[in-house]
Structures are given as C-alpha cells and as structure tokens.
Design an enzyme around this catalytic site. Structure first.
Site, PDB file in Angstrom:
ATOM      1  N   GLU A  49       1.145  -1.230   0.025  1.00 45.14           N
ATOM      2  CA  GLU A  49       0.028   0.106   0.049  1.00 45.14           C
ATOM      3  C   GLU A  49       0.827   1.203   0.042  1.00 45.14           C
ATOM      4  OE1 GLU A  49      -3.490   2.173   2.668  1.00 45.14           O
ATOM      5  OE2 GLU A  49      -2.970   0.131   3.155  1.00 45.14           O
ATOM      6  N   ASP A  60      -5.520   9.447   9.393  1.00 44.26           N
ATOM      7  CA  ASP A  60      -3.985   9.067   9.729  1.00 44.26           C
ATOM      8  C   ASP A  60      -3.757   9.507  10.942  1.00 44.26           C
ATOM      9  OD1 ASP A  60      -3.492   7.878   7.249  1.00 44.26           O
ATOM     10  OD2 ASP A  60      -2.760   9.628   6.249  1.00 44.26           O
ATOM     11  N   TYR A 174     -11.391  -4.113   3.282  1.00 44.91           N
ATOM     12  CA  TYR A 174     -10.495  -3.475   4.160  1.00 44.91           C
ATOM     13  C   TYR A 174     -11.301  -3.532   5.444  1.00 44.91           C
ATOM     14  CZ  TYR A 174      -6.737  -0.516   5.804  1.00 44.91           C
ATOM     15  OH  TYR A 174      -5.477   0.179   6.564  1.00 44.91           O
TER      16      TYR A 174
END
Length: 263
Positions: A49, A60, A174
């Site tokens: 990734e 993040d 995911y």
C-alpha cells in the site's frame, strides 16, 4: 502482475496469510521509493500500500501524518510518485495499492490518473474521504484500467451498511479493526471475530484487517481471523528508523498463522 484478489488467494494457496505493508511514498525523499518497494517485494509481501502525502490526512495517526509531512517537505506529489513508479515498473512483480485522498486525484484528472496508475503498476485504490455513496465516479473511471476500488468497513457501521460496503468493495475488503485513526494499539475490541465473520458472509472477496496492527503477535492474531493483514504505522516507523529486522519479523509472522474463531 496478478490482481489484488489473485495475489491474496495465491498467498492462501501457499499456506500463508496476505501481508500488505503500508509505506509513505517519499518519506526520506523519492529516491527511497524504489529500493523500499523492491526490498519489501524481496521479503515476500503480498502487495504494497503506497501512501500519498496530503496536507489534511483525516484517517491517519501521528506516525503516518509525520511521515507525510516529511515527504511534503521533500516536494513529493501524487504526480511525482506515479512518475517514479513508472520508471521501474518492469521490476515490480506484486500489485500496488495506492492510498490517497480525493482532492489530489481530482486535481490530477481522473482519466490521466487512471492511465498513470497502469504505467506505475497500481492495481488498487483506497480513498478514505470518498464514501460508498459517492464512489461510483472512481469505479466508473478506474475499473476499465484494471484498478480496483477498495472499500473501508468500520466497526461502527450498522449490519446493513457493512453488507453494502463489503459487496461493493473490489480486490479485497478492508476491515478496520479499531475506532479512530491509524496507529499502534495495545488491544482490540472483543467482537472482532464476529465482525470478520459477517464480512466474509457478505462478500466473496478476501477480508484483510488493518489499523492498529503493530507487532508479530498481532499479525498472527488478526491473521487468524481474516485472510491477511495490513500494517502501516509500525512499518513506517521501522523504515524511518532503518530497522529492517523489525519489518522482516512482521512479514514472517504472516507465514505462521493458523485459523481460529476468536481473538
């Protein structure tokens, strides 16, 4: 080069769990991108990734955000990353998954971006700030170029939405293992086994666990409940510190996993 789904299934046939490391493109400068990808490929990872630095990385945690800031300080952009990937495309034997936000893709131009993905060996795309309801624009533009749109499934989504997202995902599902942003965690929710089971029932695609996984033990624990794992912050930190042995230990853990029904 295999598709994302094929690469994950090949790992399963070999008796392993898929292992997908996340790297921040250009952390340390763009000259580090080629050796990092080729070294991870040599270690036997399933896919990589590739994160694109962005000024407002809402998904993040601190480790990846700081890596993005270092890359931005080096002048790294989405275009430069794709050009760099294209420069050694013939040496890349595993699929790449690009993780970015929608604004850089829109500014690039969807068709031009799709063409650049092909040139750079990008087989999948993760865009956290594009919800399922708006994701058709990505699928319509990128699927004809062989680029899968991977969907994130959170723990807090109601069952019917989980099923819809899992059904719509491409390449793999995911499965986000924590509530919140990326970053190492000491523990996880107790209901993950059931969450992964529902995802597997909702989609024919492999289910990969990501967010918070940072130790070899966690790689094995999460891998036992899923088809593989995605490790981000721990990989980014280890690469930044030059700790190759730590990366190797995480990758090796994915090859020593047995299925189980509880964490």
């Amino acid at each position: 080069m295999a598709t994302l789904q094929q690469a994950i299934e090949q790992a399963k046939i070999a008796g392993n769990k898929a292992f997908v490391p996340y790297i921040m493109a250009g952390d340390g400068g763009l000259l580090t991108l080629k050796p990092t990808i080729l070294k991870l490929q040599e270690m036997g990872v399933t896919a990589i990734e590739v994160g694109i630095p962005f000024t407002d990385p809402v998904a993040d945690g601190p480790t990846i955000e700081q890596a993005g800031e270092r890359a931005l300080a080096e002048g790294v952009t989405l275009r430069k990353v794709l050009e760099t990937l294209a420069s050694f495309r013939e040496e890349i034997a595993i699929p790449l998954v690009m993780m970015t936000y929608f604004n850089p893709v829109l500014a690039y131009g969807l068709e031009s971006f799709a063409e650049a993905c092909v040139s750079g060996g990008v087989k999948g795309l993760i865009v956290p700030d594009v919800p399922l309801e708006e994701s058709a624009i990505l699928r319509d533009q990128l699927n004809p170029y062989g680029v899968d749109i991977v969907q994130l499934v959170s723990l807090t989504s109601p069952p019917e939405r989980i099923a819809r997202i899992a059904t719509a995902s491409q390449g793999f599902v995911y499965a986000v293992t924590v509530n919140g942003i990326t970053g190492a965690r000491a523990s996880f929710a107790e209901n993950l086994a059931g969450h992964f089971a529902r995802l597997r029932q909702s989609s024919h695609l492999p289910v990969l666990a990501g967010f918070g996984i940072s130790t070899p033990q966690q790689v094995m624990s999460m891998g036992a409940l899923s088809d593989g794992v995605i490790v981000g912050s721990a990989i980014v930190a280890a690469l930044h510190e030059g700790d190759v042995a730590r990366v190797e230990a995480l990758v090796a853990a994915s090859k020593n996993v047995r299925e189980k029904s509880t964490l």
